[in-house]
Enzyme design. Sequence first.
Site, PDB file in Angstrom:
ATOM      1  N   ARG A 165     -12.970 -10.523  -8.194  1.00  0.00           N
ATOM      2  CA  ARG A 165     -11.940  -9.949  -9.042  1.00  0.00           C
ATOM      3  C   ARG A 165     -11.055 -11.075  -9.569  1.00  0.00           C
ATOM      4  NH1 ARG A 165      -7.503  -7.159  -4.994  1.00  0.00           N
ATOM      5  NH2 ARG A 165      -6.605  -6.644  -7.018  1.00  0.00           N
ATOM      6  N   ARG A 166     -10.183 -10.730 -10.479  1.00  0.00           N
ATOM      7  CA  ARG A 166      -9.165 -11.635 -11.044  1.00  0.00           C
ATOM      8  C   ARG A 166      -9.744 -12.788 -11.855  1.00  0.00           C
ATOM      9  NH1 ARG A 166      -6.607 -11.303  -5.577  1.00  0.00           N
ATOM     10  NH2 ARG A 166      -4.880  -9.810  -5.713  1.00  0.00           N
TER      11      ARG A 166
ATOM     12  N   HIS B 217     -11.910   0.520  -8.273  1.00  0.00           N
ATOM     13  CA  HIS B 217     -11.272   1.588  -7.487  1.00  0.00           C
ATOM     14  C   HIS B 217      -9.843   1.828  -7.959  1.00  0.00           C
ATOM     15  CE1 HIS B 217      -9.197   3.455  -4.074  1.00  0.00           C
ATOM     16  NE2 HIS B 217      -8.430   2.385  -4.029  1.00  0.00           N
ATOM     17  N   PHE B 218      -9.105   0.749  -8.155  1.00  0.00           N
ATOM     18  CA  PHE B 218      -7.682   0.830  -8.474  1.00  0.00           C
ATOM     19  C   PHE B 218      -7.443   1.564  -9.796  1.00  0.00           C
ATOM     20  CE2 PHE B 218      -3.518  -1.142  -9.544  1.00  0.00           C
ATOM     21  CZ  PHE B 218      -2.861  -0.912  -8.348  1.00  0.00           C
ATOM     22  N   HIS B 219      -8.340   1.355 -10.756  1.00  0.00           N
ATOM     23  CA  HIS B 219      -8.152   2.018 -12.044  1.00  0.00           C
ATOM     24  C   HIS B 219      -8.504   3.509 -11.993  1.00  0.00           C
ATOM     25  CE1 HIS B 219      -7.697  -2.056 -13.584  1.00  0.00           C
ATOM     26  NE2 HIS B 219      -7.188  -1.520 -14.675  1.00  0.00           N
TER      27      HIS B 219
ATOM     28  N   HIS C 235       0.805  -1.219   0.000  1.00  0.00           N
ATOM     29  CA  HIS C 235       0.000   0.000   0.000  1.00  0.00           C
ATOM     30  C   HIS C 235       0.842   1.275   0.000  1.00  0.00           C
ATOM     31  CE1 HIS C 235      -3.912   1.890   0.055  1.00  0.00           C
ATOM     32  NE2 HIS C 235      -3.312   2.850   0.728  1.00  0.00           N
TER      33      HIS C 235
ATOM     34  N   TYR D 297       1.534   5.332  -2.708  1.00  0.00           N
ATOM     35  CA  TYR D 297       1.956   6.723  -2.509  1.00  0.00           C
ATOM     36  C   TYR D 297       3.251   7.023  -3.244  1.00  0.00           C
ATOM     37  CZ  TYR D 297      -1.629   6.014   0.925  1.00  0.00           C
ATOM     38  OH  TYR D 297      -2.814   5.689   1.521  1.00  0.00           O
TER      39      TYR D 297
END
Length: 546
Positions: A429-430, A366-368, A215, A219
């Site tokens: 997912r995946r 969310h990640f995209h 995580h 950042y």
Amino acid sequence: MRMEKYLRSMVMWHIYVGLLAISVGVIFGLLQVLSRSGIYVLPPNIYYQGLTLHGVLNAVVFTTFFIVGFLYVITETTLKEKLNKGLVYLSFFTMLIGTLLAGISILTNKATVLYTFYPPLKASPMFYIGATLLIVGSWIAVLNTSLTFLRWRRNNPGQKTPGPMVAVISIYTVWMLATIGVAIEVLFFLIPWSLGIVKSINPELARTLFWWFGHPLVYFWLLPAYLAWYYILPKVAGGKLYSEVAARIVFIMFIVFSTPVGLHHQYSDPGITNVWKGVHAFFTFMVALPSFITAFTIAASLEYAARKNGGNGLFSWWKKLPWGNYFFAYMISAMIAFIFGGISGIVNASYNMNQVVHNTSWVPGHFHLTVGSAVFLTFLGLSLYLANKLTGKKIFNEKLGTLSAYLWLIGVLIFSWGMMQLGRAGIPRRTNLGLAPYMTPEERIFMIIAAVGGIIMFISAVLFLINFVGTLLNKKEKEVELVEIDYADAYYKETNLSPIWDNWKVWIGIAILLIIINYTPVFYDVFRATYFVEGGYSPFSPLPMK
């Protein structure tokens, strides 16, 4: 500042390698979303191999190469000090060799272990060694930058660290603290295990070490985008940075709060007490604070620019922003996507709501929006910007750049909405859902909606690559010796700044202390409640299971 020809060339090579990686990565991204929707179903071995390539090439190779090259430019143009030439070359070729080793392993289906490479999934030793070399190469770049900064400090006693350099130091500090976890995992567990030196592995311990890194890595990706939003975008928009102090505080807050947050990825994991999961949840919410400050500061900076250009009214000043400028288009699209990504991230960080969306299609949705748009679009805009600044060549087609940026924003909003609706319904997912018999007609519709968004995103990426290659093939407008980055002046300048805000030992020391406090009991829990297991599983590979 006069930047030596070798460094201009090497920065561009960092960008070339990064863009080559995403050129492959986005193809597999398109194939995955088509396969999940049932439009074009991939065989399982190709699907999961592509999923690994998509994650590793886009999220690790592209970002690491681009960030290192970009921060070289920021370091020299801010400090007016020269980087060590030998270390620049050593860093690049170490990362390149590592990338080739890891890439060959994935392409030969000997490392189909996905982006997170959780054991007992087992990859070829070449994959782990390649990943290690990629990180070691980046550490060499950190060393080079650190030595350059220390030389600047000796030559400029009493001067505060320039704003853009505050960002550079913060980015590399977050990276170094984060990579401690994955370095321990790979060097002491995964490489010996994959070589057969040791026969057993502790999956929970490996997961915990990975998320120590996984995580904060976000950042490391995000902060270079913040650097561009704070220190370059306001000038391009025709205004000023609203507050120097706010920018400095934001980057320092990321140093302090970014690492002890990994357990919010492990809410469902056994063996770790809820107390420490709760502590990490608290720090996850704390790390949202600098993003809220950023939202205010950047909005104020853009409002100043728009009003300076004749904007007025409560909201109508937005009309005076340079929406047709390619650089602004990439940055504003990135920030709009990040608004939705940040909101969905709060859901991920909340324990009760996380249980609903954990390991579902919500997560890549969310990640995209975050890494896949806020970071990705910013880096694409900067790639064109740096190509112009470092080569002296005119942007091939600024309108094409603007179109590409807004097209990606439209595509990712459609894609992520479809994926999040599927996530709320519990769709995993995946998984290669094109082969799944259990999806309802309504869920198939949402998957097709996501596929439509993915197709639009792919078209946007192709348009960007056409524009970038066209720029490289353009004739030079001018010979480049002096490289000038459009750093924004500040509206509220730093005056009477307390020395503590420029004392890096204090903030790095606090960050290390928080890591020790927040992870020592966690590893005690893991060692007490979990165990090592023999063997491993190498999917779609001739590697033996034991």
